[in-house]
Design a protein around this motif. Structure first.
Motif, PDB file in Angstrom:
ATOM      1  N   HIS A 198       7.849  -0.279  -0.349  1.00 26.59           N
ATOM      2  CA  HIS A 198       8.939   0.281  -1.159  1.00 26.59           C
ATOM      3  C   HIS A 198       8.753   1.766  -1.456  1.00 26.59           C
ATOM      4  CE1 HIS A 198      10.670  -3.680  -1.758  1.00 26.59           C
ATOM      5  NE2 HIS A 198       9.435  -4.121  -1.945  1.00 26.59           N
ATOM      6  N   CYS A 199       7.999   2.479  -0.616  1.00 26.42           N
ATOM      7  CA  CYS A 199       7.867   3.933  -0.808  1.00 26.42           C
ATOM      8  C   CYS A 199       9.131   4.655  -0.324  1.00 26.42           C
ATOM      9  CB  CYS A 199       6.656   4.474  -0.048  1.00 26.42           C
ATOM     10  SG  CYS A 199       5.097   4.188  -0.906  1.00 26.42           S
ATOM     11  N   GLY A 200       9.770   4.074   0.671  1.00 30.34           N
ATOM     12  CA  GLY A 200      10.978   4.703   1.213  1.00 30.34           C
ATOM     13  C   GLY A 200      10.706   6.126   1.692  1.00 30.34           C
ATOM     14  N   THR A 201      11.614   7.047   1.351  1.00 26.77           N
ATOM     15  CA  THR A 201      11.472   8.429   1.825  1.00 26.77           C
ATOM     16  C   THR A 201      10.680   9.302   0.838  1.00 26.77           C
ATOM     17  OG1 THR A 201      13.572   8.947   0.777  1.00 26.77           O
ATOM     18  CG2 THR A 201      13.653   8.398   3.126  1.00 26.77           C
ATOM     19  N   CYS A 202      10.219   8.692  -0.249  1.00 27.79           N
ATOM     20  CA  CYS A 202       9.469   9.452  -1.269  1.00 27.79           C
ATOM     21  C   CYS A 202       8.200  10.070  -0.676  1.00 27.79           C
ATOM     22  CB  CYS A 202       9.108   8.505  -2.421  1.00 27.79           C
ATOM     23  SG  CYS A 202       8.065   9.253  -3.676  1.00 27.79           S
ATOM     24  N   THR A 203       7.894  11.284  -1.096  1.00 26.49           N
ATOM     25  CA  THR A 203       6.625  11.920  -0.686  1.00 26.49           C
ATOM     26  C   THR A 203       5.974  12.610  -1.895  1.00 26.49           C
ATOM     27  OG1 THR A 203       7.840  13.920  -0.057  1.00 26.49           O
ATOM     28  CG2 THR A 203       7.314  12.370   1.727  1.00 26.49           C
ATOM     29  N   ALA A 204       6.326  12.137  -3.101  1.00 26.61           N
ATOM     30  CA  ALA A 204       5.862  12.823  -4.319  1.00 26.61           C
ATOM     31  C   ALA A 204       4.335  12.944  -4.366  1.00 26.61           C
ATOM     32  CB  ALA A 204       6.370  12.085  -5.552  1.00 26.61           C
ATOM     33  N   CYS A 205       3.629  11.890  -3.978  1.00 23.71           N
ATOM     34  CA  CYS A 205       2.163  11.942  -4.077  1.00 23.71           C
ATOM     35  C   CYS A 205       1.580  12.960  -3.092  1.00 23.71           C
ATOM     36  CB  CYS A 205       1.538  10.569  -3.877  1.00 23.71           C
ATOM     37  SG  CYS A 205       2.045   9.722  -2.382  1.00 23.71           S
ATOM     38  N   LEU A 206       2.163  13.019  -1.897  1.00 25.64           N
ATOM     39  CA  LEU A 206       1.668  14.003  -0.915  1.00 25.64           C
ATOM     40  C   LEU A 206       1.945  15.419  -1.408  1.00 25.64           C
ATOM     41  CD1 LEU A 206       2.862  11.422   1.079  1.00 25.64           C
ATOM     42  CD2 LEU A 206       1.805  12.924   2.720  1.00 25.64           C
ATOM     43  N   SER A 244      -2.784   0.404  -3.967  1.00 28.01           N
ATOM     44  CA  SER A 244      -1.858  -0.731  -4.016  1.00 28.01           C
ATOM     45  C   SER A 244      -0.846  -0.540  -5.147  1.00 28.01           C
ATOM     46  CB  SER A 244      -2.635  -2.023  -4.260  1.00 28.01           C
ATOM     47  OG  SER A 244      -3.431  -2.318  -3.148  1.00 28.01           O
ATOM     48  N   ILE A 245       0.410  -0.870  -4.867  1.00 25.89           N
ATOM     49  CA  ILE A 245       1.467  -0.723  -5.889  1.00 25.89           C
ATOM     50  C   ILE A 245       2.157  -2.070  -6.104  1.00 25.89           C
ATOM     51  CG2 ILE A 245       3.556   0.510  -6.570  1.00 25.89           C
ATOM     52  CD1 ILE A 245       2.896   2.710  -4.646  1.00 25.89           C
ATOM     53  N   HIS A 246       2.311  -2.404  -7.378  1.00 24.41           N
ATOM     54  CA  HIS A 246       3.008  -3.629  -7.767  1.00 24.41           C
ATOM     55  C   HIS A 246       4.272  -3.227  -8.525  1.00 24.41           C
ATOM     56  CE1 HIS A 246       3.711  -7.145 -10.470  1.00 24.41           C
ATOM     57  NE2 HIS A 246       3.375  -7.814  -9.382  1.00 24.41           N
ATOM     58  N   GLN A 254       0.850  -1.189   0.000  1.00 22.54           N
ATOM     59  CA  GLN A 254       0.000   0.000   0.000  1.00 22.54           C
ATOM     60  C   GLN A 254       0.887   1.243   0.000  1.00 22.54           C
ATOM     61  OE1 GLN A 254      -3.095  -0.160   2.929  1.00 22.54           O
ATOM     62  NE2 GLN A 254      -4.160   1.592   2.081  1.00 22.54           N
ATOM     63  N   GLY A 255       0.761   2.048  -1.054  1.00 20.19           N
ATOM     64  CA  GLY A 255       1.574   3.257  -1.162  1.00 20.19           C
ATOM     65  C   GLY A 255       1.063   4.343  -0.229  1.00 20.19           C
ATOM     66  N   LYS A 256       1.847   5.406  -0.112  1.00 22.86           N
ATOM     67  CA  LYS A 256       1.432   6.504   0.780  1.00 22.86           C
ATOM     68  C   LYS A 256       0.183   7.214   0.245  1.00 22.86           C
ATOM     69  CE  LYS A 256       6.091   7.156   2.548  1.00 22.86           C
ATOM     70  NZ  LYS A 256       7.317   7.983   2.551  1.00 22.86           N
ATOM     71  N   HIS A 257      -0.141   7.011  -1.031  1.00 28.59           N
ATOM     72  CA  HIS A 257      -1.387   7.573  -1.570  1.00 28.59           C
ATOM     73  C   HIS A 257      -2.574   6.658  -1.291  1.00 28.59           C
ATOM     74  CE1 HIS A 257      -0.308   4.656  -4.489  1.00 28.59           C
ATOM     75  NE2 HIS A 257       0.096   5.441  -5.473  1.00 28.59           N
ATOM     76  N   SER A 258      -2.309   5.568  -0.557  1.00 32.00           N
ATOM     77  CA  SER A 258      -3.321   4.598  -0.092  1.00 32.00           C
ATOM     78  C   SER A 258      -3.667   3.515  -1.117  1.00 32.00           C
ATOM     79  CB  SER A 258      -4.605   5.281   0.412  1.00 32.00           C
ATOM     80  OG  SER A 258      -5.494   5.523  -0.665  1.00 32.00           O
ATOM     81  N   VAL A 286       2.521  10.799 -10.572  1.00 32.39           N
ATOM     82  CA  VAL A 286       3.826  11.268 -10.075  1.00 32.39           C
ATOM     83  C   VAL A 286       4.598  10.156  -9.373  1.00 32.39           C
ATOM     84  CG1 VAL A 286       3.111  13.651  -9.768  1.00 32.39           C
ATOM     85  CG2 VAL A 286       2.907  12.081  -7.843  1.00 32.39           C
ATOM     86  N   CYS A 287       3.952   9.041  -9.140  1.00 32.95           N
ATOM     87  CA  CYS A 287       4.607   7.968  -8.391  1.00 32.95           C
ATOM     88  C   CYS A 287       5.681   7.298  -9.253  1.00 32.95           C
ATOM     89  CB  CYS A 287       3.568   6.937  -7.962  1.00 32.95           C
ATOM     90  SG  CYS A 287       4.294   5.546  -7.090  1.00 32.95           S
ATOM     91  N   PRO A 288       6.901   7.218  -8.769  1.00 32.71           N
ATOM     92  CA  PRO A 288       7.962   6.615  -9.594  1.00 32.71           C
ATOM     93  C   PRO A 288       7.656   5.163  -9.981  1.00 32.71           C
ATOM     94  CG  PRO A 288       8.766   7.148  -7.366  1.00 32.71           C
ATOM     95  CD  PRO A 288       7.407   7.745  -7.497  1.00 32.71           C
ATOM     96  N   TRP A 289       6.884   4.468  -9.163  1.00 35.23           N
ATOM     97  CA  TRP A 289       6.568   3.069  -9.461  1.00 35.23           C
ATOM     98  C   TRP A 289       5.507   2.934 -10.554  1.00 35.23           C
ATOM     99  CZ3 TRP A 289       9.596  -0.668  -7.729  1.00 35.23           C
ATOM    100  CH2 TRP A 289      10.365  -0.429  -6.582  1.00 35.23           C
ATOM    101  N   SER A 290       4.809   4.020 -10.853  1.00 30.94           N
ATOM    102  CA  SER A 290       3.709   3.924 -11.819  1.00 30.94           C
ATOM    103  C   SER A 290       4.066   4.533 -13.168  1.00 30.94           C
ATOM    104  CB  SER A 290       2.460   4.617 -11.246  1.00 30.94           C
ATOM    105  OG  SER A 290       2.016   3.893 -10.136  1.00 30.94           O
TER     106      SER A 290
HETATM  107  S1  SF4 Z   1       4.630   8.666  -4.937  1.00 26.46           S
HETATM  108 FE1  SF4 Z   1       6.223   7.944  -3.564  1.00 26.46          FE
HETATM  109  S2  SF4 Z   1       5.278   7.959  -1.537  1.00 26.46           S
HETATM  110 FE2  SF4 Z   1       3.623   8.103  -3.004  1.00 26.46          FE
HETATM  111  S3  SF4 Z   1       2.976   6.001  -3.322  1.00 26.46           S
HETATM  112 FE3  SF4 Z   1       4.513   6.438  -4.900  1.00 26.46          FE
HETATM  113  S4  SF4 Z   1       6.461   5.775  -4.030  1.00 26.46           S
HETATM  114 FE4  SF4 Z   1       4.989   5.900  -2.362  1.00 26.46          FE
END
Ligand code: SF4
Ligand code: SF4
Length: 374
Positions: free
Chosen positions: A182-190, A153-155, A147-151, A242-246
């Protein structure tokens, strides 16, 4: 057995399939209580109903004899709204194709029938989105996605471009390992959420979220949020984009929710001209039909008001006598944003004031007058 179930799930379009026990951990239970206590569900009162909350926290009560939750995911194709021009509206990526409820429910039922054949008849229940199920928590518990910080699910491979479903079963299948974060210190979505709706990591205040405002909110959109909605007319993908995983995610091979051409970047003026029959025809089998004509055209008015595009003024004037107060009111607001200093527009709004009975529309007219006279 699990390998066979995964293979069957894939045949039905569920590319991801994991298994967990019907248990919600204490952290997710507390998070749900806190969210409800803060009334972050907005107008969605059903979210705070005691029985639904109990079921969310206790999935074992959803099916007698339940042993396992099978979490399933169908990936979909992300759209690229940054290409939108001022005269176009943006619809969230998941809503560009056929209604995922209908597509997935049909396939889930077919999968359940196949599981009866595979394992012998047993108790099963299938869910897509509408039931009181904490789907992201269950998906994380079985390792389908974190579950990403944006709530959401991230694969690792598909990012957050996933629609989830669950199959509750009395079959006793061993749980998979939980997902790691795997969000780590990222806060891009917030940082990038246009309305600041992600009020803390993993906490979305629905009352501020554009997805809620454009779809779930049935009444007048709070004035202070309208300018932040930009041209989003159904849902919002920003925290995912904005999420690097997406980013850089390949479209799924067999995209069962594949986009329809006319919903990719629809022309706002054409949408505002839709009558009931044309709305139903255009959004038949699409999730967009959920707002109804009045809800969508309300959102279109907001997008027009935010566009700075004066060509919209005649179309907005044309809906000042629409039977829906929601449309009339938001059209007045859009005119206030685009053309409050135009005497002819002020005259038309003045004519509306003489016959208007709805207090909320009258408040919008007062807002217009305030800007005009200033
Ligand atoms: S933008 Fe960063 S903090 Fe937000 S869900 Fe993606 S990886 Fe996690
Ligand atoms: S969907 Fe949009 S408004 Fe809602 S939390 Fe994500 S970025 Fe913010």
């Amino acid at each position: 057995m699990k390998t066979s179930i995964r293979a069957l799930a894939k045949q039905h379009g569920f590319m991801l399939c994991t298994f967990c026990k019907p248990v919600i951990d204490a952290q997710n239970q507390v998070a749900l209580d806190t969210w409800i206590e803060a009334k972050m569900y907005g107008e969605m009162d059903y979210m705070a109903e005691e029985v639904r909350t109990f079921r969310r926290k206790n999935p074992a009560h959803m099916l007698e004899g339940i042993q396992t939750v099978i979490s399933l995911a169908m990936p979909y194709t992300p759209a690229f709204p940054h290409q939108a021009r001022p005269e176009q509206g943006v619809i969230a990526s998941y809503a560009h194709g056929d209604d995922y409820h209908e597509v997935m429910k049909k396939r889930l039922k077919a999968l359940a029938r196949d599981l009866d054949v595979l394992m012998g008849e047993h108790g099963q229940r299938v869910y897509v989105d509408t039931a009181p199920v904490l789907e992201h928590a269950l998906a994380a518990s079985g390792g389908l996605a974190w579950q990403g910080k944006h709530s959401l699910s991230i694969h690792r491979e598909h990012g957050s471009w996933l629609m989830l479903a669950e199959l509750f079963t009395t079959a006793n299948l061993s749980p998979d390992a939980p997902a790691s974060q795997h969000c780590g210190t990222c806060t891009a979505c917030l940082d990038d959420c246009p309305t600041g709706a992600i009020v803390a990591p993993y906490v979305v205040d629905a009352r501020l979220c554009i997805s809620y405002l454009t779809i779930e909110c049935k009444g007048f959109i709070p004035l202070e949020l309208r300018s932040k909605m930009g041209n989003r007319i159904f849902g919002c993908d920003d925290c995912q984009l904005v999420c690097p995983w997406s980013q850089g995610v390949e479209p799924p091979e067999n995209d069962l929710l594949k986009p329809r051409e006319h919903t990719l970047l629809p022309n706002l003026a054409k949408l505002l001209r839709l009558d009931d029959a044309a709305f139903r025809a255009m959004f038949r089998k699409s999730p967009v039909k959920r707002t109804g004509r009045a809800g969508l055209l309300r959102n279109v008015c907001v997008a027009m008001g935010n566009s700075g595009h004066l060509d919209f003024v005649p179309d907005l004037l044309a809906v000042l006598d629409d039977e829906s107060a929601l449309i009339r009111g938001h059209a007045v607001w859009a005119l206030a944003e685009l053309a409050h200093d135009d005497g002819l527009v002020a005259e038309k709004v003045g004519l509306l004031k003489k016959k208007e009975e709805n207090v909320q529309v009258l408040a919008e007219i007062a807002y217009f007058r305030g800007k005009y006279e200033h």
